[in-house]
Design an enzyme around this catalytic site. Structure first.
Site, PDB file in Angstrom:
ATOM      1  N   ASP A 104      -3.468   7.378  -3.521  1.00  0.00           N
ATOM      2  CA  ASP A 104      -3.329   6.111  -2.348  1.00  0.00           C
ATOM      3  C   ASP A 104      -3.670   4.888  -3.109  1.00  0.00           C
ATOM      4  O   ASP A 104      -4.852   4.926  -3.600  1.00  0.00           O
ATOM      5  CB  ASP A 104      -4.106   6.632  -1.098  1.00  0.00           C
ATOM      6  CG  ASP A 104      -4.167   5.648  -0.080  1.00  0.00           C
ATOM      7  OD1 ASP A 104      -3.441   4.593  -0.027  1.00  0.00           O
ATOM      8  OD2 ASP A 104      -4.715   5.708   0.929  1.00  0.00           O
TER       9      ASP A 104
ATOM     10  N   GLU B 272      -6.633  -1.277  -3.637  1.00  0.00           N
ATOM     11  CA  GLU B 272      -7.287   0.175  -3.345  1.00  0.00           C
ATOM     12  C   GLU B 272      -6.751   1.032  -4.666  1.00  0.00           C
ATOM     13  O   GLU B 272      -5.872   0.661  -5.076  1.00  0.00           O
ATOM     14  CB  GLU B 272      -6.454   0.789  -2.243  1.00  0.00           C
ATOM     15  CG  GLU B 272      -6.726   2.216  -2.047  1.00  0.00           C
ATOM     16  CD  GLU B 272      -5.870   2.645  -0.745  1.00  0.00           C
ATOM     17  OE1 GLU B 272      -4.756   2.323  -0.265  1.00  0.00           O
ATOM     18  OE2 GLU B 272      -6.408   3.757  -0.019  1.00  0.00           O
TER      19      GLU B 272
ATOM     20  N   GLU C  29     -11.064   1.167  -0.526  1.00  0.00           N
ATOM     21  CA  GLU C  29      -9.842   0.096  -0.279  1.00  0.00           C
ATOM     22  C   GLU C  29     -10.757  -0.931   0.594  1.00  0.00           C
ATOM     23  O   GLU C  29     -10.445  -1.389   1.896  1.00  0.00           O
ATOM     24  CB  GLU C  29      -8.926   0.666   0.317  1.00  0.00           C
ATOM     25  CG  GLU C  29      -8.811   1.421   1.684  1.00  0.00           C
ATOM     26  CD  GLU C  29      -7.707   1.999   2.403  1.00  0.00           C
ATOM     27  OE1 GLU C  29      -6.777   1.179   2.217  1.00  0.00           O
ATOM     28  OE2 GLU C  29      -7.497   3.099   2.869  1.00  0.00           O
TER      29      GLU C  29
ATOM     30  N   HIS D 115      -6.579  11.139   5.522  1.00  0.00           N
ATOM     31  CA  HIS D 115      -7.941  10.242   6.094  1.00  0.00           C
ATOM     32  C   HIS D 115      -8.816  11.502   6.582  1.00  0.00           C
ATOM     33  O   HIS D 115      -8.546  11.968   7.738  1.00  0.00           O
ATOM     34  CB  HIS D 115      -7.424   9.343   7.282  1.00  0.00           C
ATOM     35  CG  HIS D 115      -6.903   8.237   6.589  1.00  0.00           C
ATOM     36  ND1 HIS D 115      -5.479   7.880   6.904  1.00  0.00           N
ATOM     37  CD2 HIS D 115      -7.447   6.922   5.862  1.00  0.00           C
ATOM     38  CE1 HIS D 115      -5.296   6.671   6.188  1.00  0.00           C
ATOM     39  NE2 HIS D 115      -6.300   6.297   5.783  1.00  0.00           N
TER      40      HIS D 115
ATOM     41  N   ASP E 285       0.707  -1.545   0.133  1.00  0.00           N
ATOM     42  CA  ASP E 285       0.046   0.176   0.185  1.00  0.00           C
ATOM     43  C   ASP E 285       1.092   1.211  -0.123  1.00  0.00           C
ATOM     44  O   ASP E 285       1.646   1.429   0.914  1.00  0.00           O
ATOM     45  CB  ASP E 285      -0.795  -0.222   1.253  1.00  0.00           C
ATOM     46  CG  ASP E 285      -2.066   0.955   1.046  1.00  0.00           C
ATOM     47  OD1 ASP E 285      -1.911   1.879   0.529  1.00  0.00           O
ATOM     48  OD2 ASP E 285      -2.911   0.866   2.024  1.00  0.00           O
TER      49      ASP E 285
ATOM     50  N   HIS F  96     -11.647   6.136   2.600  1.00  0.00           N
ATOM     51  CA  HIS F  96     -11.481   7.328   3.012  1.00  0.00           C
ATOM     52  C   HIS F  96     -11.582   8.664   1.825  1.00  0.00           C
ATOM     53  O   HIS F  96     -11.056   8.294   0.837  1.00  0.00           O
ATOM     54  CB  HIS F  96     -10.412   7.453   4.006  1.00  0.00           C
ATOM     55  CG  HIS F  96      -8.989   7.096   3.167  1.00  0.00           C
ATOM     56  ND1 HIS F  96      -8.245   8.046   2.821  1.00  0.00           N
ATOM     57  CD2 HIS F  96      -8.533   5.790   3.258  1.00  0.00           C
ATOM     58  CE1 HIS F  96      -7.344   7.132   2.084  1.00  0.00           C
ATOM     59  NE2 HIS F  96      -7.532   5.904   2.480  1.00  0.00           N
TER      60      HIS F  96
HETATM   61 CO    CO Z   1      -6.049   4.458   1.654  1.00  0.00          CO
END
Ligand code: CO
Length: 291
Positions: free
Chosen positions: A96, A276, A188, A163, A85, A155
């Site tokens: 992200d 994600e 995600e 976030h 990640d 998020h």
């Molecule tokens: Co994330």
């Protein structure tokens, strides 16, 4: 969202996508976790971007927030279910993105979080509620015989904000916040063979600053001056040049200056997969920046 900000999200997303693919190629049995993390973060820097958070490399029952410790000697093993990640940002606008690298034979588990992510993305448009996205995620994972992780969510993103609302749940529900045009969000899903809940492990490698106020201890001051350029984005213990930072880190967490992110894991012996993407909500759908 104005054009300039949009372009930054797109640029960060494109690079993050390439780096995730290259990073995933480094993950094979006997490769070092520490070297993998260093190389992925270096690729982000070499692309002219900022590291939005320490690259997370979480194994097996661990879902998120693991990253190598200073001097970490761990290597990948055959059979590991590895979540990679990463976050890259341009002027604070974050991409992200995450994928699962299966060093074993659990194709279906990897497919579950992947399909869940894509099913949710297909629904994204202004006016849809986060509950509807969670329902789609839960259906894709549940129908494959796994559980979604209920206490982890996607998020919202904003400049230097990793976030923020709205949280995109991995479980079904009705209603909740509604998406709006111009929002940047990360979806995600996590699928697990375990309980569907993660808890905090003792292991903590990632921190972020959440309070800006003067501190007295010299080691604490050193740490805060080191992380100042991050503008509140998370850092790893291995990033610090301050010698023996652990006592100061513990104290800064107790004082509320730093936030600690313990490794999040389902029960021992279980396996977790994750997938994600980051996207921007448009007038009639979304543009996936990390595609
Ligand atoms: Co994330």
């Amino acid at each position: 969202m104005n054009e300039e900000i949009f372009e930054r999200y797109i640029q960060a997303g494109k690079a993050a996508s390439t780096i995730l693919r290259k990073g995933s190629d480094l993950i094979r049995p006997d490769a070092s976790l520490a070297e993998t993390a260093d190389q992925v973060e270096q690729m982000i820097i070499d692309a002219g971007l900022g590291v939005a958070f320490p690259v997370n490399i979480s194994l097996n029952e661990s879902a998120a927030h693991d990253t190598p410790s200073p001097g970490d000697e761990r290597t990948f093993n055959a059979g590991d279910m590895v979540k990679l990640d990463l976050g890259a940002h341009l002027d604070g606008y974050i991409a992200d993105t995450a994928m699962t690298i299966d060093l074993g034979d659990q194709k279906q588990l990897v497919e579950a979080s992947h399909a869940a992510r894509d099913a949710a993305i297909a629904l994204v448009r202004p006016g849809i509620s986060i509950g509807e996205l969670g329902t789609a995620v839960a259906y894709e994972i549940g129908s494959r015989g796994f559980r979604p992780i209920a206490n982890l969510t996607g998020h919202g993103l904003d400049q230097f904000q990793l976030h923020m609302g709205p949280n995109v749940p991995n479980i079904g529900g009705v209603g909740g916040a509604v998406l709006e045009e111009g929002m940047a969000i990360a979806i995600e899903p996590f699928a697990t063979t375990g309980t569907g809940y993660v808890s905090d492990l003792k292991r903590v490698e990632i921190y972020s600053q959440r309070l800006w106020r003067p501190v007295r201890m010299p080691a604490s001051r050193k740490i805060l001056s080191e992380i100042e350029p991050l503008q509140g984005l998370p850092f790893a213990r291995r990033h610090l040049k301050t010698a023996k930072p652990d006592f100061a880190l513990t104290r800064l967490v107790r004082e509320g200056v730093l936030h600690a992110y313990p490794v999040l894991a389902d029960i021992p012996g279980s396996y977790v997969s994750q997938s994600e993407h980051t996207m921007i909500v448009t007038s009639d759908g979304c543009i996936v920046t990390t595609a």
